[in-house]
Design a protein around this motif. Structure first.
Motif, short mmCIF file in Angstrom:
data_model
loop_
_atom_site.label_atom_id
_atom_site.label_comp_id
_atom_site.label_asym_id
_atom_site.label_seq_id
_atom_site.Cartn_x
_atom_site.Cartn_y
_atom_site.Cartn_z
N THR A 57 60.42 17.85 -77.23
CA THR A 57 59.04 18.26 -76.95
C THR A 57 58.07 17.55 -77.90
O THR A 57 57.00 17.09 -77.48
CB THR A 57 58.89 19.78 -77.08
OG1 THR A 57 59.82 20.42 -76.20
CG2 THR A 57 57.47 20.22 -76.74
N TRP A 109 57.72 14.00 -76.91
CA TRP A 109 56.94 13.91 -75.68
C TRP A 109 55.45 14.05 -75.98
O TRP A 109 54.63 13.23 -75.53
CB TRP A 109 57.40 14.98 -74.70
CG TRP A 109 56.44 15.19 -73.56
CD1 TRP A 109 56.12 14.30 -72.58
CD2 TRP A 109 55.67 16.37 -73.32
NE1 TRP A 109 55.20 14.85 -71.72
CE2 TRP A 109 54.91 16.12 -72.15
CE3 TRP A 109 55.56 17.60 -73.94
CZ2 TRP A 109 54.04 17.07 -71.61
CZ3 TRP A 109 54.70 18.54 -73.41
CH2 TRP A 109 53.95 18.28 -72.26
N ARG A 110 55.13 15.09 -76.76
CA ARG A 110 53.71 15.31 -77.05
C ARG A 110 53.14 14.23 -77.96
O ARG A 110 52.04 13.72 -77.72
CB ARG A 110 53.53 16.68 -77.70
CG ARG A 110 53.72 17.83 -76.73
CD ARG A 110 53.58 19.17 -77.41
NE ARG A 110 53.71 20.27 -76.45
CZ ARG A 110 53.82 21.54 -76.80
NH1 ARG A 110 53.84 21.89 -78.08
NH2 ARG A 110 53.91 22.47 -75.87
N ASP A 167 54.61 10.34 -76.05
CA ASP A 167 54.21 10.07 -74.68
C ASP A 167 52.75 10.45 -74.43
O ASP A 167 51.95 9.63 -73.98
CB ASP A 167 55.14 10.83 -73.73
CG ASP A 167 55.01 10.36 -72.30
OD1 ASP A 167 54.82 9.14 -72.11
OD2 ASP A 167 55.08 11.18 -71.38
N VAL A 168 52.45 11.74 -74.73
CA VAL A 168 51.10 12.23 -74.41
C VAL A 168 50.04 11.60 -75.31
O VAL A 168 49.02 11.08 -74.84
CB VAL A 168 51.07 13.78 -74.51
CG1 VAL A 168 49.65 14.29 -74.29
CG2 VAL A 168 52.02 14.39 -73.50
N ARG A 169 50.27 11.63 -76.63
CA ARG A 169 49.23 11.19 -77.55
C ARG A 169 49.23 9.67 -77.76
O ARG A 169 48.17 9.04 -77.71
CB ARG A 169 49.39 11.90 -78.90
CG ARG A 169 49.15 13.41 -78.79
CD ARG A 169 49.37 14.10 -80.12
NE ARG A 169 49.21 15.55 -79.99
CZ ARG A 169 49.46 16.42 -80.96
NH1 ARG A 169 49.90 16.00 -82.14
NH2 ARG A 169 49.28 17.72 -80.75
N ASP A 184 50.16 7.67 -73.54
CA ASP A 184 49.11 8.03 -72.58
C ASP A 184 47.75 8.15 -73.26
O ASP A 184 46.74 7.63 -72.77
CB ASP A 184 49.45 9.35 -71.89
CG ASP A 184 50.58 9.19 -70.90
OD1 ASP A 184 50.87 8.04 -70.53
OD2 ASP A 184 51.20 10.20 -70.52
N GLY A 185 47.73 8.83 -74.43
CA GLY A 185 46.45 9.11 -75.07
C GLY A 185 45.80 7.89 -75.69
O GLY A 185 44.62 7.61 -75.44
N ASN A 192 45.10 5.71 -71.91
CA ASN A 192 43.77 6.30 -71.79
C ASN A 192 42.81 5.74 -72.84
O ASN A 192 41.61 5.60 -72.59
CB ASN A 192 43.85 7.82 -71.91
CG ASN A 192 44.67 8.43 -70.78
OD1 ASN A 192 44.72 7.88 -69.68
ND2 ASN A 192 45.32 9.55 -71.05
#
Length: 667
Positions: free
Chosen positions: A602, A605-606, A609-611, A614-615, A619
């Motif tokens: 997790t 991932w956060r 992947d997310v930050r 992707d972040g 993005n």
């Protein structure tokens, strides 16, 4: 004979392929007949091979060269000596009994053909393991057994508990197999070959070689290799602290519980260490490690069996304890005693498991002993077999377990490796505990009041396959179930009588090596005066009276005063809770490794992947382009004078930068 060697493992493999790929075409009867006949052929051929080996005809040679790189050959080959031949007979006989028993136990299961394919494939994998003459084939059989056990434990794949159990078994065994693979890698690195004979011949010359795992702390190479190999055995043979998978493997059907726990998968580690005796005899550190781990497993796993109510799990914890006994014998350099206990244990433990399965069938898949009682009147054959298995498991003379277990206890007493004193106390105390939990099962399930008559006809059993029968009395199982029980009960009584030949004689010959300095077994052989003499002497030893005390305690608590055992359980509340929690290992492993892996995943991932991806990268780049576009858009007014003014400013800026450089060049 070489053709016969090939037939023994290939017959179950061919049957598994036929039943697995063509199960629908040949039907249920075809699936069980082809696999039973194949395993029967393997058993008959194994008996012929054993007779041939006893005549002095051994074999060690390659069958197929898989790969050659440099000077190293990776081969499939067979080593057929007395140790191998004995294991082949035990594996094929127990497997044959399980195959026949399965016809009755799995009669109504929709995965009937698939199950027969799996257990036949399991037999092939185990035979390849025990017949190997090199570490490559050993590793193949080792992993194949683990893979098929994963499929069998999770056979009822619609049950979440079964999927959890097979995943747990697979992952825990991968931990042990990592050490096992490291050991094999070290063998190849230091010996330059994976052939048993070459490695064993070169081992004495390398007895003093060292390796620095931590700089400045040299270890004997042999010690590191043996400990790594034994870590693999700890996973496969469910030794502390890698024991947690085996009780949960009870989620599989009872026939595979018997096959895994009796003579095949869990004994692979015991066989492997005995096969590697020329290496282990060169390392006192490894032997000490082995005997301590075995002692802890034998005693502390037996205690858990005292508080478990699931009839199959009681037998499962018994298996853990008995494997601990075998491991203690290995650490005491009493390899023949370890293999002999493996031999006797295969019969009485298979009998116990299959008898438990017979009870489960009769009670419509009920496994909780609190909903049994009084069954001896309805199931006399199953009761007799369960009683014989309990006597053998408790090491009561003259049953099979008495001879092998007493030999191990005596070997631990005479052993001189560090930790032997602790091991002796553990296995001695375990004699009482083993008798107590063995007869707790017998008296709780087969004696006393009948608790199986449930008022709710729709009540469900523990494995989700049905209720308690709605008040219908249980009855004896069909002949396909009871015949294997009887055939297993016979060697459970008399297999131990071969101790003089197998343990104290020269049965194993050169297949097992014991250093002259480790003379516990030789001393015991000098004091052995035959089977009758051992039985007579056994009546005056501490283990026998501990066994009697355990049986008497179980009889008092579960037959004479059944009202007392709940009181005792309540009085020992904290201890019982510790045992019910299995010392917290399952919870700790779940939180540390299971939940820990989820939290790490997790977090990655956060954070990743997310930050980050992707972040920031995806993005973030989009936001940067958007911001730049906003800034540029401010200059796009649409007025000609604004553009002209910008052009003039631009020309002035260029001239301010360019003219000084022209002047400097002119000078």
């Amino acid at each position: 004979m070489r053709t016969l060697y090939l037939i023994i493992p290939c017959a179950p493999l061919l049957a598994a392929i036929i039943a697995g790929l063509f199960g629908r075409a040949i039907g249920r009867a075809g699936a069980h007949w082809v696999t039973i006949v194949a395993v029967a052929i393997s058993f008959a051929a194994s008996c012929v091979v054993l007779a041939d080996v006893l005549d002095g005809n051994t074999f060690n040679g390659p069958v197929y060269t898989w790969l050659t790189t440099g000077g190293t050959r990776f081969e499939i080959g067979f080593l057929v000596d007395r140790l191998t031949a004995l294991m082949m007979v035990v594996v094929t006989f127990v497997s044959l009994m399980v195959h026949i028993y399965t016809v009755g136990y799995m009669a109504e299961d929709p995965g009937y053909q698939r199950f027969f394919a799996y257990i036949s494939l399991f037999t092939f994998a185990m035979l390849m393991l025990v017949m190997a003459n090199n570490f490559l084939q050993l590793f193949f059989g080792w992993e194949a057994v683990g893979l098929v056990s994963y499929l069998l434990i999770g056979f009822w794949h619609n049950r979440p508990t079964a999927i959890y159990a097979n995943l747990k078994a697979f992952l825990v065994n991968r931990v042990g197999d990592f050490g096992f693979l490291l050991g094999i890698g070290l063998v190849l690195a230091y010996f330059g070959t994976l052939d048993y004979a070459q490695v064993f011949a070169a081992a004495p010359r390398m007895a003093g070689d060292t390796i620095e795992i931590v700089p400045g702390s040299p270890w004997l190479v042999i010690s590191v290799i043996c400990i790594c190999l034994f870590i693999g055995a700890m996973g496969k043979s469910a030794q502390f602290p890698l024991h947690v998978w085996l009780p949960d493997s009870m989620e599989g059907p009872t026939p595979i519980s018997a096959l895994i726990h009796a003579a095949t998968m869990v004994t692979a580690g015991i066989f492997m260490v005995a096969r590697m005796s020329p290496l282990f005899e060169l390392s006192q550190a490894a032997l000490s490690f082995v005997i301590v781990i075995g002692a802890i497993t034998a005693f502390f796993m037996a205690l858990i069996a005292l508080v478990v109510y699931d009839i199959k799990r009681v037998v499962a914890y018994s298996t853990l304890s008995q494997l601990g006994y075998m491991t203690v014998a290995l650490g005491a350099s009493a390899y023949p005693a370890a293999i002999f206990h493996l031999f006797t244990h295969a019969f009485f433990k298979a009998a116990l498991f299959l008898a438990a399965g017979s009870v489960i069938i009769a009670l419509h898949h009920e496994q909780d002993m609190r909903r049994m009682g009084g069954l001896r009147r309805y199931m006399p054959i199953t009761y007799a077999v369960m009683l014989i298995g309990a006597f053998a498991n408790a090491a009561f003379p003259p049953f099979a377990g008495f001879f092998s277990k007493d030999a191990i206890i005596e070997a631990a007493r005479l052993a001189e490796v560090p930790g032997a004193g602790f091991a002796y106390l553990c296995v001695l105390a375990c004699a009482f505990v083993t008798a107590l939990y063995s007869f707790r099962l017998v008296f709780f399930a087969f004696h006393g009041e009948e608790r199986f008559r449930h008022p709710d006809p729709h009540a469900h059993g523990t494995d989700g396959h049905g209720g308690h029968g709605g008040g219908h009395a249980p009855h004896e199982s069909p002949w396909v179930v009871t015949v294997p029980l009887v055939l297993l009960a016979i060697p459970s009584i008399c297999a131990g009588w071969l101790i003089g030949w197998i343990v104290f004689g020269d049965f194993f010959g050169d297949s097992i090596h014991v250093a002259p300095a480790h003379g516990a077994l030789a001393q015991m052989a000098h004091e052995f005066h035959g089977v009758v003499g051992m039985i007579t002497h056994g009546f005056f030893t501490a283990p026998f009276w501990l066994v009697v005390a355990g049986i008497a305690t179980a009889f008092y608590l579960y037959v004479l005063r059944p009202d007392l055992h709940p009181v005792v359980r309540a009085r020992l509340g904290p201890l019982v809770r510790i045992l019910e929690e299995k010392y917290g290992f399952d919870t700790a492993y779940q939180k540390l490794f299971g939940d820990g892996a989820v939290k790490v995943g997790t977090g990655l991932w956060r954070g990743g992947d997310v930050r980050l991806i992707d972040g920031l990268m995806v993005n973030g780049s989009a936001r940067l382009v958007g911001w730049f576009a906003k800034v540029v858009r401010l200059a796009q007014t649409g007025h000609i004078y604004a553009y002209a003014f910008a052009m003039i400013i631009g020309v002035l800026a260029l001239m301010s930068w360019w003219l000084p450089r022209i002047v400097s060049l002119g000078r």
